[in-house]
Design a protein around this motif. Sequence first.
Motif, PDB file in Angstrom:
ATOM      1  N   PRO A  20       0.791  -1.236   0.000  1.00 22.04           N
ATOM      2  CA  PRO A  20       0.000   0.000   0.000  1.00 22.04           C
ATOM      3  C   PRO A  20       0.820   1.281   0.000  1.00 22.04           C
ATOM      4  CG  PRO A  20       0.160  -0.820   2.220  1.00 22.04           C
ATOM      5  CD  PRO A  20       0.942  -1.785   1.365  1.00 22.04           C
ATOM      6  N   GLY A  21       2.133   1.193  -0.173  1.00 23.38           N
ATOM      7  CA  GLY A  21       2.924   2.408  -0.324  1.00 23.38           C
ATOM      8  C   GLY A  21       3.478   2.968   0.966  1.00 23.38           C
ATOM      9  N   HIS A  22       4.277   4.016   0.813  1.00 19.75           N
ATOM     10  CA  HIS A  22       5.102   4.581   1.887  1.00 19.75           C
ATOM     11  C   HIS A  22       4.626   5.956   2.331  1.00 19.75           C
ATOM     12  CE1 HIS A  22       9.624   5.254   3.160  1.00 19.75           C
ATOM     13  NE2 HIS A  22       8.842   5.071   4.193  1.00 19.75           N
ATOM     14  N   PHE A  23       3.933   6.672   1.420  1.00 20.70           N
ATOM     15  CA  PHE A  23       3.583   8.073   1.671  1.00 20.70           C
ATOM     16  C   PHE A  23       2.068   8.169   1.846  1.00 20.70           C
ATOM     17  CE2 PHE A  23       7.165   8.161  -1.510  1.00 20.70           C
ATOM     18  CZ  PHE A  23       8.172   8.387  -0.583  1.00 20.70           C
ATOM     19  N   PRO A  24       1.572   8.428   3.063  1.00 24.85           N
ATOM     20  CA  PRO A  24       0.118   8.405   3.285  1.00 24.85           C
ATOM     21  C   PRO A  24      -0.688   9.253   2.298  1.00 24.85           C
ATOM     22  CG  PRO A  24       1.251   8.417   5.388  1.00 24.85           C
ATOM     23  CD  PRO A  24       2.315   8.571   4.338  1.00 24.85           C
ATOM     24  N   PRO A  25      -0.256  10.491   1.958  1.00 27.81           N
ATOM     25  CA  PRO A  25      -1.079  11.246   1.000  1.00 27.81           C
ATOM     26  C   PRO A  25      -1.165  10.542  -0.363  1.00 27.81           C
ATOM     27  CG  PRO A  25       0.437  12.714   2.151  1.00 27.81           C
ATOM     28  CD  PRO A  25       0.852  11.302   2.486  1.00 27.81           C
ATOM     29  N   LEU A  26      -0.056   9.901  -0.779  1.00 23.33           N
ATOM     30  CA  LEU A  26      -0.067   9.199  -2.068  1.00 23.33           C
ATOM     31  C   LEU A  26      -0.959   7.953  -1.990  1.00 23.33           C
ATOM     32  CD1 LEU A  26       1.351   9.659  -4.805  1.00 23.33           C
ATOM     33  CD2 LEU A  26       3.057   7.977  -4.109  1.00 23.33           C
ATOM     34  N   THR A  27      -0.953   7.275  -0.832  1.00 24.72           N
ATOM     35  CA  THR A  27      -1.834   6.112  -0.656  1.00 24.72           C
ATOM     36  C   THR A  27      -3.298   6.539  -0.739  1.00 24.72           C
ATOM     37  OG1 THR A  27      -0.178   5.009   0.697  1.00 24.72           O
ATOM     38  CG2 THR A  27      -2.434   4.198   0.879  1.00 24.72           C
ATOM     39  N   ARG A  28      -3.621   7.699  -0.159  1.00 22.87           N
ATOM     40  CA  ARG A  28      -5.016   8.173  -0.247  1.00 22.87           C
ATOM     41  C   ARG A  28      -5.404   8.441  -1.703  1.00 22.87           C
ATOM     42  NH1 ARG A  28      -3.392  10.572   4.714  1.00 22.87           N
ATOM     43  NH2 ARG A  28      -2.978  12.629   3.824  1.00 22.87           N
ATOM     44  N   LYS A  29      -4.449   8.930  -2.481  1.00 23.33           N
ATOM     45  CA  LYS A  29      -4.710   9.148  -3.917  1.00 23.33           C
ATOM     46  C   LYS A  29      -4.960   7.796  -4.618  1.00 23.33           C
ATOM     47  CE  LYS A  29      -2.296  11.255  -7.797  1.00 23.33           C
ATOM     48  NZ  LYS A  29      -1.215  12.071  -8.272  1.00 23.33           N
ATOM     49  N   MET A  30      -4.155   6.785  -4.249  1.00 25.55           N
ATOM     50  CA  MET A  30      -4.345   5.440  -4.825  1.00 25.55           C
ATOM     51  C   MET A  30      -5.725   4.890  -4.461  1.00 25.55           C
ATOM     52  SD  MET A  30      -0.747   3.491  -4.164  1.00 25.55           S
ATOM     53  CE  MET A  30       0.809   4.184  -4.739  1.00 25.55           C
ATOM     54  N   ILE A  31      -6.126   5.108  -3.206  1.00 27.65           N
ATOM     55  CA  ILE A  31      -7.428   4.594  -2.765  1.00 27.65           C
ATOM     56  C   ILE A  31      -8.550   5.250  -3.581  1.00 27.65           C
ATOM     57  CG2 ILE A  31      -9.061   4.598  -0.821  1.00 27.65           C
ATOM     58  CD1 ILE A  31      -6.582   4.123   1.021  1.00 27.65           C
ATOM     59  N   ALA A  32      -8.422   6.543  -3.857  1.00 28.10           N
ATOM     60  CA  ALA A  32      -9.420   7.213  -4.710  1.00 28.10           C
ATOM     61  C   ALA A  32      -9.424   6.563  -6.096  1.00 28.10           C
ATOM     62  CB  ALA A  32      -9.107   8.702  -4.803  1.00 28.10           C
ATOM     63  N   ASP A  33      -8.252   6.207  -6.599  1.00 35.83           N
ATOM     64  CA  ASP A  33      -8.170   5.536  -7.914  1.00 35.83           C
ATOM     65  C   ASP A  33      -8.782   4.131  -7.849  1.00 35.83           C
ATOM     66  OD1 ASP A  33      -7.090   7.642  -9.238  1.00 35.83           O
ATOM     67  OD2 ASP A  33      -5.020   6.898  -9.221  1.00 35.83           O
ATOM     68  N   VAL A  34      -8.541   3.418  -6.733  1.00 32.27           N
ATOM     69  CA  VAL A  34      -9.134   2.079  -6.582  1.00 32.27           C
ATOM     70  C   VAL A  34     -10.655   2.199  -6.644  1.00 32.27           C
ATOM     71  CG1 VAL A  34      -9.500   0.142  -4.991  1.00 32.27           C
ATOM     72  CG2 VAL A  34      -7.206   1.112  -5.256  1.00 32.27           C
ATOM     73  N   ARG A  35     -11.202   3.212  -5.982  1.00 32.56           N
ATOM     74  CA  ARG A  35     -12.670   3.385  -5.981  1.00 32.56           C
ATOM     75  C   ARG A  35     -13.198   3.712  -7.376  1.00 32.56           C
ATOM     76  NH1 ARG A  35     -14.310   3.209  -0.659  1.00 32.56           N
ATOM     77  NH2 ARG A  35     -13.087   4.341   0.902  1.00 32.56           N
ATOM     78  N   ARG A  36     -12.359   4.359  -8.195  1.00 35.49           N
ATOM     79  CA  ARG A  36     -12.775   4.610  -9.574  1.00 35.49           C
ATOM     80  C   ARG A  36     -12.723   3.322 -10.405  1.00 35.49           C
ATOM     81  NH1 ARG A  36     -11.076  10.002  -8.777  1.00 35.49           N
ATOM     82  NH2 ARG A  36      -8.874   9.475  -8.744  1.00 35.49           N
ATOM     83  N   LEU A  37     -11.778   2.429 -10.043  1.00 36.09           N
ATOM     84  CA  LEU A  37     -11.622   1.176 -10.800  1.00 36.09           C
ATOM     85  C   LEU A  37     -12.744   0.191 -10.501  1.00 36.09           C
ATOM     86  CD1 LEU A  37      -7.800   0.456 -10.291  1.00 36.09           C
ATOM     87  CD2 LEU A  37      -8.915   0.937 -12.476  1.00 36.09           C
ATOM     88  N   THR A  38     -13.226   0.180  -9.263  1.00 36.40           N
ATOM     89  CA  THR A  38     -14.180  -0.853  -8.855  1.00 36.40           C
ATOM     90  C   THR A  38     -15.054  -0.358  -7.702  1.00 36.40           C
ATOM     91  OG1 THR A  38     -14.433  -3.104  -7.998  1.00 36.40           O
ATOM     92  CG2 THR A  38     -12.492  -1.891  -7.251  1.00 36.40           C
ATOM     93  N   ASN A  39     -16.288  -0.883  -7.642  1.00 32.98           N
ATOM     94  CA  ASN A  39     -17.098  -0.620  -6.442  1.00 32.98           C
ATOM     95  C   ASN A  39     -17.005  -1.780  -5.451  1.00 32.98           C
ATOM     96  OD1 ASN A  39     -18.600  -2.504  -7.763  1.00 32.98           O
ATOM     97  ND2 ASN A  39     -20.328  -1.147  -8.245  1.00 32.98           N
ATOM     98  N   ARG A  40     -16.154  -2.798  -5.763  1.00 35.56           N
ATOM     99  CA  ARG A  40     -15.926  -3.877  -4.802  1.00 35.56           C
ATOM    100  C   ARG A  40     -15.037  -3.352  -3.673  1.00 35.56           C
ATOM    101  NH1 ARG A  40     -18.790  -4.974  -8.407  1.00 35.56           N
ATOM    102  NH2 ARG A  40     -18.885  -6.865  -9.661  1.00 35.56           N
ATOM    103  N   PRO A  41     -15.258  -3.822  -2.456  1.00 41.59           N
ATOM    104  CA  PRO A  41     -14.404  -3.346  -1.356  1.00 41.59           C
ATOM    105  C   PRO A  41     -13.028  -4.021  -1.374  1.00 41.59           C
ATOM    106  CG  PRO A  41     -15.952  -5.003  -0.571  1.00 41.59           C
ATOM    107  CD  PRO A  41     -16.292  -4.776  -2.026  1.00 41.59           C
TER     108      PRO A  41
END
Length: 357
Positions: A66-87
């Motif tokens: 899940p990465g090293h930089f919390p702000p960048l991880t939050r950006k990834m999580i936003a991208d994950v939510r765009r990729l899928t509505n699965r949790p």
Amino acid sequence: MRTLLLVAAAALVALQPPPSTMTTSYETVTLAPGVTAFLSPPGLGAWVTGNSLVVVGDSAALVVDPGHFPPLTRKMIADVRRLTNRPVRWVVDTHWHPDHWMGNAEYADAFPGVRFVSAPATRDSIRSRGPGFVKGHQDSTAVYKGYEAMLARDVSPFRPDRAIASGERYALGLAVADGRAAFPGWQTARVVAPDVTVADSLAIHLGGRDVQVRFLGRANTAGDVVVWIPDASLLATGDLVVAPIPYAYGSYIGEWIDVLGRLHAFGARTLVPGHGPVQRDLAYLDRVRDALVVLRDRAADAARRGLTPDSARATTAFDDLERRFEGDDPTLRGLLWVHFIAPGFPRAYEEARTAGR
Ligand SMILES: [Zn+2]
């Protein structure tokens, strides 16, 4: 004269690292249906973050690293939510280095009930060493002021009898620049340790596709796991494979050689390394294995001659390995020394001495 000055100025500029995008961006690449990688820039400095992989099934999603930089991880999580509505139900930490688990807390907040998976040794290390790492990351002297001081001294941080080399200057420059950029984001970081451990193999069913988490032996660390996605013939290797410079911090050189042999036998068509570009064949994996064999064999030779660790390191040449691995690029050759030979050779030497007792 003017030309000479311009050449000198260009040479100086070449020694300075370009502005790094390590802490702010990644490249999103779809590797197979429902399999997406967030690829970090090549990790050449001190503050890097591992590649991240998202695997989506019919009922749930899994994330590798899940990465090293919390702000960048939050950006990834936003991208994950765009990729899928699965949790996201599963996050796999390939090993204990903070650039591979510091983002756990962001996933815990975003997806309540998510499980964190690792080898037992990785869970142990995150629990015992994680709090110290978080504290260190919140201290500016540890993160970048110390590197600024090293850079100002102009002496090699690894070979104190020498002037600083271009690869070392480059790595220290990146350490300062990226450390400054990452520092604010770490102020709210916290440890979330894995709560599921894999001693050998774990199959995770995501709905319509299965993923295997495998521990193949000690290698880059005591607890590296890889993630195998059979329907995509894809392996996420963690830092067992890192390009273009392998890392060898706290590694088990001899066992790592065996583990890479086992990894080769998966016959994966796609490798997602811990850092660096996606590999479409096994050639780079084999190059890393060959480089480890060179470390092991030269350490064994020095141990047979009964050298002290210091004189073994001082009298063992690696110019041929640097040239084979990085060609004529002096910065990359210097970085092979920084990230692979300097930390890896003493480990190989200790293994050779222990085996010879
Ligand atoms: Zn890493």
